[in-house]
Design an enzyme around this catalytic site. Structure first.
Site, short mmCIF file in Angstrom:
data_model
loop_
_atom_site.label_atom_id
_atom_site.label_comp_id
_atom_site.label_asym_id
_atom_site.label_seq_id
_atom_site.Cartn_x
_atom_site.Cartn_y
_atom_site.Cartn_z
N HIS A 146 0.85 -0.99 -0.02
CA HIS A 146 -0.08 0.11 -0.08
C HIS A 146 0.86 1.27 -0.04
CE1 HIS A 146 -3.67 -2.52 0.60
NE2 HIS A 146 -3.30 -2.90 1.92
N CYS A 147 2.28 1.01 -0.07
CA CYS A 147 2.99 2.25 0.08
C CYS A 147 3.53 2.53 -1.22
CB CYS A 147 4.35 2.20 1.11
SG CYS A 147 5.26 3.58 1.48
#
Length: 344
Positions: A146-147
Protein backbone atom coordinates in the site's frame (compact mmCIF):
# COMPACT_ATOMS: atom_id res chain seq x y z
CA UNK A 1 26.95 -7.36 -10.75
CA UNK A 2 27.17 -3.91 -12.27
CA UNK A 3 26.39 -1.13 -9.80
CA UNK A 4 25.43 1.63 -12.19
CA UNK A 5 23.91 3.88 -9.52
CA UNK A 6 24.39 4.45 -5.79
CA UNK A 7 26.46 1.95 -3.79
CA UNK A 8 24.56 -0.19 -1.28
CA UNK A 9 25.39 -2.68 1.44
CA UNK A 10 22.23 -4.68 0.69
CA UNK A 11 23.70 -6.57 -2.29
CA UNK A 12 26.35 -8.89 -0.88
CA UNK A 13 27.58 -12.34 -1.80
CA UNK A 14 25.74 -15.09 0.09
CA UNK A 15 27.41 -18.44 0.87
CA UNK A 16 26.02 -21.46 -0.98
CA UNK A 17 25.43 -23.03 2.43
CA UNK A 18 22.61 -20.55 3.05
CA UNK A 19 19.02 -20.91 1.94
CA UNK A 20 17.79 -17.87 -0.03
CA UNK A 21 15.44 -17.17 2.87
CA UNK A 22 15.86 -13.70 4.37
CA UNK A 23 14.95 -12.73 7.93
CA UNK A 24 16.12 -10.78 10.95
CA UNK A 25 14.88 -10.85 14.54
CA UNK A 26 14.62 -7.07 14.08
CA UNK A 27 11.52 -7.65 11.90
CA UNK A 28 9.34 -8.13 14.95
CA UNK A 29 7.59 -5.18 16.59
CA UNK A 30 7.24 -5.48 20.36
CA UNK A 31 6.91 -2.20 22.20
CA UNK A 32 4.82 -1.31 25.27
CA UNK A 33 2.18 -3.76 23.98
CA UNK A 34 1.28 -1.18 21.30
CA UNK A 35 1.37 -3.97 18.73
CA UNK A 36 -1.72 -5.43 20.41
CA UNK A 37 -3.67 -2.34 19.35
CA UNK A 38 -3.50 -3.38 15.68
CA UNK A 39 -4.99 -6.63 14.31
CA UNK A 40 -1.66 -7.43 12.63
CA UNK A 41 0.39 -10.10 14.43
CA UNK A 42 3.56 -8.03 14.64
CA UNK A 43 5.61 -11.02 15.78
CA UNK A 44 4.47 -13.44 13.06
CA UNK A 45 7.75 -13.29 11.15
CA UNK A 46 9.73 -14.71 14.06
CA UNK A 47 7.10 -17.40 14.56
CA UNK A 48 7.49 -18.52 10.92
CA UNK A 49 11.23 -18.93 11.46
CA UNK A 50 10.66 -20.85 14.71
CA UNK A 51 8.34 -23.31 12.92
CA UNK A 52 10.88 -23.81 10.09
CA UNK A 53 13.67 -24.30 12.62
CA UNK A 54 11.60 -26.80 14.61
CA UNK A 55 11.01 -28.79 11.40
CA UNK A 56 14.80 -28.72 10.81
CA UNK A 57 14.54 -27.06 7.41
CA UNK A 58 16.78 -24.20 8.53
CA UNK A 59 19.15 -23.16 11.27
CA UNK A 60 20.16 -19.65 12.26
CA UNK A 61 23.38 -20.16 10.27
CA UNK A 62 21.64 -21.21 7.04
CA UNK A 63 19.34 -18.24 6.50
CA UNK A 64 20.32 -14.81 5.22
CA UNK A 65 20.23 -12.06 7.84
CA UNK A 66 18.41 -8.99 6.56
CA UNK A 67 20.04 -5.57 6.77
CA UNK A 68 18.20 -2.34 7.41
CA UNK A 69 17.61 -0.19 4.31
CA UNK A 70 19.44 3.10 4.73
CA UNK A 71 18.08 6.52 3.85
CA UNK A 72 20.22 6.42 0.72
CA UNK A 73 18.62 3.09 -0.24
CA UNK A 74 15.11 4.40 0.40
CA UNK A 75 15.74 7.52 -1.71
CA UNK A 76 16.04 5.28 -4.79
CA UNK A 77 12.21 5.36 -4.74
CA UNK A 78 10.96 7.60 -1.96
CA UNK A 79 11.00 11.37 -2.07
CA UNK A 80 12.92 13.14 0.67
CA UNK A 81 9.69 15.00 1.44
CA UNK A 82 7.95 11.69 2.23
CA UNK A 83 10.83 10.38 4.39
CA UNK A 84 10.81 13.67 6.30
CA UNK A 85 7.10 13.22 7.00
CA UNK A 86 7.93 9.98 8.83
CA UNK A 87 9.78 12.10 11.39
CA UNK A 88 6.35 13.12 12.69
CA UNK A 89 4.79 10.57 15.01
CA UNK A 90 1.24 11.44 13.98
CA UNK A 91 2.08 10.55 10.35
CA UNK A 92 3.41 7.13 11.43
CA UNK A 93 0.36 6.63 13.66
CA UNK A 94 -1.88 7.23 10.64
CA UNK A 95 0.09 4.92 8.34
CA UNK A 96 0.35 2.05 10.83
CA UNK A 97 -3.18 2.57 12.17
CA UNK A 98 -1.87 2.55 15.76
CA UNK A 99 -3.27 5.85 17.18
CA UNK A 100 -1.27 5.90 20.47
CA UNK A 101 1.95 6.34 18.47
CA UNK A 102 0.78 9.91 18.05
CA UNK A 103 1.77 10.62 21.65
CA UNK A 104 5.25 9.06 21.57
CA UNK A 105 8.50 10.89 20.80
CA UNK A 106 9.58 10.21 17.25
CA UNK A 107 12.95 8.74 18.19
CA UNK A 108 11.07 5.89 19.88
CA UNK A 109 8.73 5.48 16.92
CA UNK A 110 11.75 5.35 14.60
CA UNK A 111 13.54 2.75 16.70
CA UNK A 112 10.64 0.52 17.69
CA UNK A 113 8.29 0.71 14.70
CA UNK A 114 9.99 2.12 11.60
CA UNK A 115 13.34 0.38 12.05
CA UNK A 116 11.70 -3.08 11.89
CA UNK A 117 9.87 -1.99 8.72
CA UNK A 118 13.10 -0.63 7.21
CA UNK A 119 14.82 -3.93 8.01
CA UNK A 120 12.03 -5.88 6.30
CA UNK A 121 12.38 -3.51 3.34
CA UNK A 122 16.10 -4.19 3.20
CA UNK A 123 15.24 -7.88 3.31
CA UNK A 124 13.00 -7.61 0.25
CA UNK A 125 15.70 -5.77 -1.70
CA UNK A 126 18.29 -8.40 -0.70
CA UNK A 127 15.91 -11.22 -1.64
CA UNK A 128 15.44 -9.73 -5.12
CA UNK A 129 19.12 -10.25 -5.91
CA UNK A 130 19.06 -13.68 -4.29
CA UNK A 131 16.13 -14.72 -6.49
CA UNK A 132 18.13 -13.83 -9.59
CA UNK A 133 21.18 -15.71 -8.29
CA UNK A 134 19.37 -18.82 -7.00
CA UNK A 135 16.16 -18.97 -9.04
CA UNK A 136 13.97 -18.22 -6.00
CA UNK A 137 14.01 -16.39 -2.69
CA UNK A 138 11.65 -15.73 0.19
CA UNK A 139 11.65 -12.70 2.43
CA UNK A 140 9.82 -13.85 5.55
CA UNK A 141 8.61 -10.24 5.93
CA UNK A 142 7.88 -7.40 3.54
CA UNK A 143 5.10 -7.01 1.01
CA UNK A 144 4.18 -3.44 1.95
CA UNK A 145 2.04 -3.02 -1.14
CA UNK A 146 0.00 0.00 0.00
CA UNK A 147 3.04 2.29 0.12
CA UNK A 148 4.13 4.28 -2.92
CA UNK A 149 7.04 6.66 -3.38
CA UNK A 150 5.11 9.55 -1.83
CA UNK A 151 2.51 8.05 0.49
CA UNK A 152 2.16 5.26 3.04
CA UNK A 153 -0.95 3.57 4.40
CA UNK A 154 -2.43 0.29 5.57
CA UNK A 155 0.53 -0.54 7.88
CA UNK A 156 2.90 0.03 4.93
CA UNK A 157 5.52 2.77 5.50
CA UNK A 158 8.08 1.82 2.81
CA UNK A 159 7.57 0.69 -0.78
CA UNK A 160 9.66 -2.47 -0.58
CA UNK A 161 8.25 -4.08 -3.74
CA UNK A 162 8.96 -1.00 -5.83
CA UNK A 163 12.42 -0.70 -4.27
CA UNK A 164 13.31 -4.34 -4.98
CA UNK A 165 12.38 -3.94 -8.64
CA UNK A 166 14.13 -0.57 -9.09
CA UNK A 167 17.28 -1.96 -7.44
CA UNK A 168 17.31 -4.88 -9.87
CA UNK A 169 16.71 -2.66 -12.88
CA UNK A 170 19.46 -0.27 -11.80
CA UNK A 171 22.04 -2.68 -10.38
CA UNK A 172 21.80 -6.05 -12.13
CA UNK A 173 22.58 -6.51 -15.80
CA UNK A 174 20.00 -8.52 -17.74
CA UNK A 175 17.08 -7.59 -15.50
CA UNK A 176 14.82 -5.15 -17.31
CA UNK A 177 11.28 -6.50 -16.85
CA UNK A 178 9.27 -7.69 -13.85
CA UNK A 179 5.85 -9.13 -13.12
CA UNK A 180 4.13 -8.48 -9.80
CA UNK A 181 1.67 -11.21 -8.83
CA UNK A 182 -0.24 -9.71 -5.93
CA UNK A 183 -2.43 -12.27 -4.16
CA UNK A 184 -2.96 -10.43 -0.89
CA UNK A 185 -6.67 -9.89 -0.16
CA UNK A 186 -6.26 -6.14 -0.70
CA UNK A 187 -5.50 -4.19 -3.86
CA UNK A 188 -1.79 -3.34 -4.09
CA UNK A 189 -2.26 0.33 -4.80
CA UNK A 190 1.24 1.40 -3.72
CA UNK A 191 3.27 -0.44 -6.35
CA UNK A 192 0.48 0.25 -8.84
CA UNK A 193 0.88 3.99 -8.41
CA UNK A 194 4.66 3.70 -8.67
CA UNK A 195 4.57 1.74 -11.94
CA UNK A 196 1.50 3.37 -13.48
CA UNK A 197 3.25 4.34 -16.72
CA UNK A 198 6.14 1.85 -16.66
CA UNK A 199 5.78 -0.73 -19.42
CA UNK A 200 8.63 -2.79 -17.95
CA UNK A 201 6.40 -3.89 -15.06
CA UNK A 202 3.33 -6.11 -15.54
CA UNK A 203 0.93 -6.15 -12.60
CA UNK A 204 -1.58 -8.90 -11.84
CA UNK A 205 -3.76 -8.24 -8.80
CA UNK A 206 -6.35 -10.57 -7.26
CA UNK A 207 -8.28 -8.97 -4.40
CA UNK A 208 -11.59 -8.51 -2.62
CA UNK A 209 -13.24 -5.72 -4.58
CA UNK A 210 -15.21 -4.41 -1.58
CA UNK A 211 -12.43 -3.65 0.92
CA UNK A 212 -9.58 -1.17 1.46
CA UNK A 213 -8.10 0.67 -0.42
CA UNK A 214 -10.52 0.94 -3.38
CA UNK A 215 -7.97 3.05 -5.25
CA UNK A 216 -9.50 3.48 -8.69
CA UNK A 217 -6.67 5.71 -9.92
CA UNK A 218 -4.10 3.01 -9.10
CA UNK A 219 -6.21 0.31 -10.77
CA UNK A 220 -5.23 1.78 -14.14
CA UNK A 221 -1.81 0.17 -13.67
CA UNK A 222 -3.22 -3.36 -13.35
CA UNK A 223 -2.72 -5.38 -16.53
CA UNK A 224 -4.66 -8.38 -15.21
CA UNK A 225 -7.30 -7.51 -12.66
CA UNK A 226 -9.24 -10.23 -10.81
CA UNK A 227 -11.82 -8.76 -8.43
CA UNK A 228 -13.28 -11.23 -5.94
CA UNK A 229 -16.58 -11.21 -4.05
CA UNK A 230 -17.07 -11.58 -0.30
CA UNK A 231 -16.51 -15.13 0.94
CA UNK A 232 -14.78 -16.53 -2.18
CA UNK A 233 -13.76 -20.15 -1.44
CA UNK A 234 -10.94 -22.48 -2.44
CA UNK A 235 -12.18 -24.04 -5.67
CA UNK A 236 -13.07 -20.78 -7.43
CA UNK A 237 -10.04 -18.97 -6.04
CA UNK A 238 -7.43 -21.58 -6.99
CA UNK A 239 -8.89 -21.97 -10.47
CA UNK A 240 -8.63 -18.21 -11.00
CA UNK A 241 -5.09 -18.05 -9.65
CA UNK A 242 -3.93 -20.87 -11.93
CA UNK A 243 -5.65 -19.47 -15.02
CA UNK A 244 -4.53 -15.88 -14.53
CA UNK A 245 -0.93 -16.55 -13.48
CA UNK A 246 -0.53 -18.65 -16.64
CA UNK A 247 -2.22 -15.91 -18.66
CA UNK A 248 -0.08 -13.14 -17.19
CA UNK A 249 3.15 -14.98 -17.96
CA UNK A 250 1.92 -15.77 -21.47
CA UNK A 251 1.45 -12.03 -22.07
CA UNK A 252 4.93 -11.13 -20.83
CA UNK A 253 7.80 -13.37 -19.77
CA UNK A 254 9.58 -11.23 -17.16
CA UNK A 255 13.13 -11.43 -15.86
CA UNK A 256 11.71 -11.81 -12.34
CA UNK A 257 8.39 -12.38 -10.56
CA UNK A 258 7.61 -10.56 -7.32
CA UNK A 259 4.99 -12.67 -5.56
CA UNK A 260 3.04 -10.87 -2.83
CA UNK A 261 1.74 -13.87 -0.89
CA UNK A 262 -0.61 -12.35 1.68
CA UNK A 263 -2.36 -14.77 4.02
CA UNK A 264 -5.23 -12.38 4.77
CA UNK A 265 -7.29 -14.42 2.29
CA UNK A 266 -7.67 -16.97 5.11
CA UNK A 267 -11.19 -17.78 6.26
CA UNK A 268 -11.98 -15.69 9.32
CA UNK A 269 -9.46 -12.94 8.65
CA UNK A 270 -10.98 -9.74 10.09
CA UNK A 271 -9.78 -7.55 7.22
CA UNK A 272 -9.74 -9.83 4.15
CA UNK A 273 -13.36 -10.95 3.80
CA UNK A 274 -12.48 -14.11 1.85
CA UNK A 275 -12.91 -17.78 2.85
CA UNK A 276 -9.76 -19.62 1.78
CA UNK A 277 -8.68 -22.62 3.88
CA UNK A 278 -5.12 -23.16 5.17
CA UNK A 279 -4.78 -25.95 2.59
CA UNK A 280 -5.98 -23.53 -0.09
CA UNK A 281 -3.22 -21.04 0.78
CA UNK A 282 -0.59 -23.77 0.68
CA UNK A 283 -1.91 -24.94 -2.70
CA UNK A 284 -1.99 -21.34 -4.00
CA UNK A 285 1.71 -20.88 -3.26
CA UNK A 286 2.48 -24.25 -4.83
CA UNK A 287 0.63 -23.25 -8.01
CA UNK A 288 2.51 -19.96 -8.32
CA UNK A 289 5.93 -21.53 -7.69
CA UNK A 290 5.21 -24.47 -10.02
CA UNK A 291 4.31 -22.16 -12.89
CA UNK A 292 7.23 -19.79 -12.29
CA UNK A 293 9.83 -22.52 -11.91
CA UNK A 294 8.51 -24.56 -14.86
CA UNK A 295 9.05 -21.50 -17.04
CA UNK A 296 12.52 -20.81 -15.64
CA UNK A 297 11.56 -17.41 -14.19
CA UNK A 298 13.19 -16.37 -10.90
CA UNK A 299 10.62 -15.69 -8.17
CA UNK A 300 10.78 -13.58 -5.03
CA UNK A 301 8.07 -14.21 -2.44
CA UNK A 302 7.14 -11.73 0.30
CA UNK A 303 4.61 -12.52 3.02
CA UNK A 304 2.51 -9.31 3.21
CA UNK A 305 -0.81 -9.21 5.10
CA UNK A 306 -2.35 -11.80 7.40
CA UNK A 307 -4.23 -10.86 10.55
CA UNK A 308 -4.77 -14.08 12.50
CA UNK A 309 -2.46 -15.83 14.96
CA UNK A 310 -2.53 -19.02 12.88
CA UNK A 311 -1.11 -17.40 9.74
CA UNK A 312 2.54 -17.89 10.82
CA UNK A 313 2.09 -21.68 10.93
CA UNK A 314 0.39 -21.63 7.51
CA UNK A 315 3.28 -19.65 5.96
CA UNK A 316 5.78 -22.11 7.45
CA UNK A 317 3.74 -25.11 6.27
CA UNK A 318 3.60 -23.62 2.79
CA UNK A 319 7.39 -23.19 2.65
CA UNK A 320 7.82 -26.79 3.85
CA UNK A 321 5.40 -27.94 1.16
CA UNK A 322 7.36 -26.07 -1.53
CA UNK A 323 10.45 -27.91 -0.35
CA UNK A 324 8.78 -31.32 -0.24
CA UNK A 325 7.49 -30.73 -3.80
CA UNK A 326 10.99 -30.00 -5.07
CA UNK A 327 10.11 -26.40 -5.89
CA UNK A 328 12.71 -24.86 -3.59
CA UNK A 329 16.12 -26.11 -2.54
CA UNK A 330 19.41 -24.84 -1.20
CA UNK A 331 22.33 -24.19 -3.52
CA UNK A 332 22.81 -23.00 -7.12
CA UNK A 333 19.87 -22.44 -9.49
CA UNK A 334 18.17 -25.59 -10.63
CA UNK A 335 14.73 -25.78 -12.18
CA UNK A 336 12.56 -28.73 -11.13
CA UNK A 337 11.05 -31.47 -13.24
CA UNK A 338 7.49 -30.14 -13.21
CA UNK A 339 6.14 -33.19 -15.01
CA UNK A 340 7.23 -35.23 -12.00
CA UNK A 341 5.82 -32.61 -9.63
CA UNK A 342 2.43 -32.67 -11.31
CA UNK A 343 2.18 -36.45 -10.91
CA UNK A 344 2.45 -36.23 -7.12
Amino acid sequence: MNLRHHPTDLYQEVPASCWPIVYSPDYNITFLALEKLHPFDSGKWGKVITFLRDEQLITDDTIVTAREATESDLLVVHTRRYLNKLKWSFVVATITEIPPLLFLPNFLVQRKVLRPLRTQTGGTIMAGKLAIDRGWAINVGGGFHHCSSEKGGGFCAYADITLAIKFLFDHVQGVSTATIIDLDAHQGNGHERDFLDDKRVYIMDVYNRYIYPGDNFAKRAIKRKVELDWGTEDEEYLQKVDTHVQGALNEMKPDIIIYNAGTDILDGDPLGGLSISPQGIIKRDEIVFTIARSRGIPILMVTSGGYQKRTAKIIADSILNLHSRGLIHKGPPEYPDTAAINKR
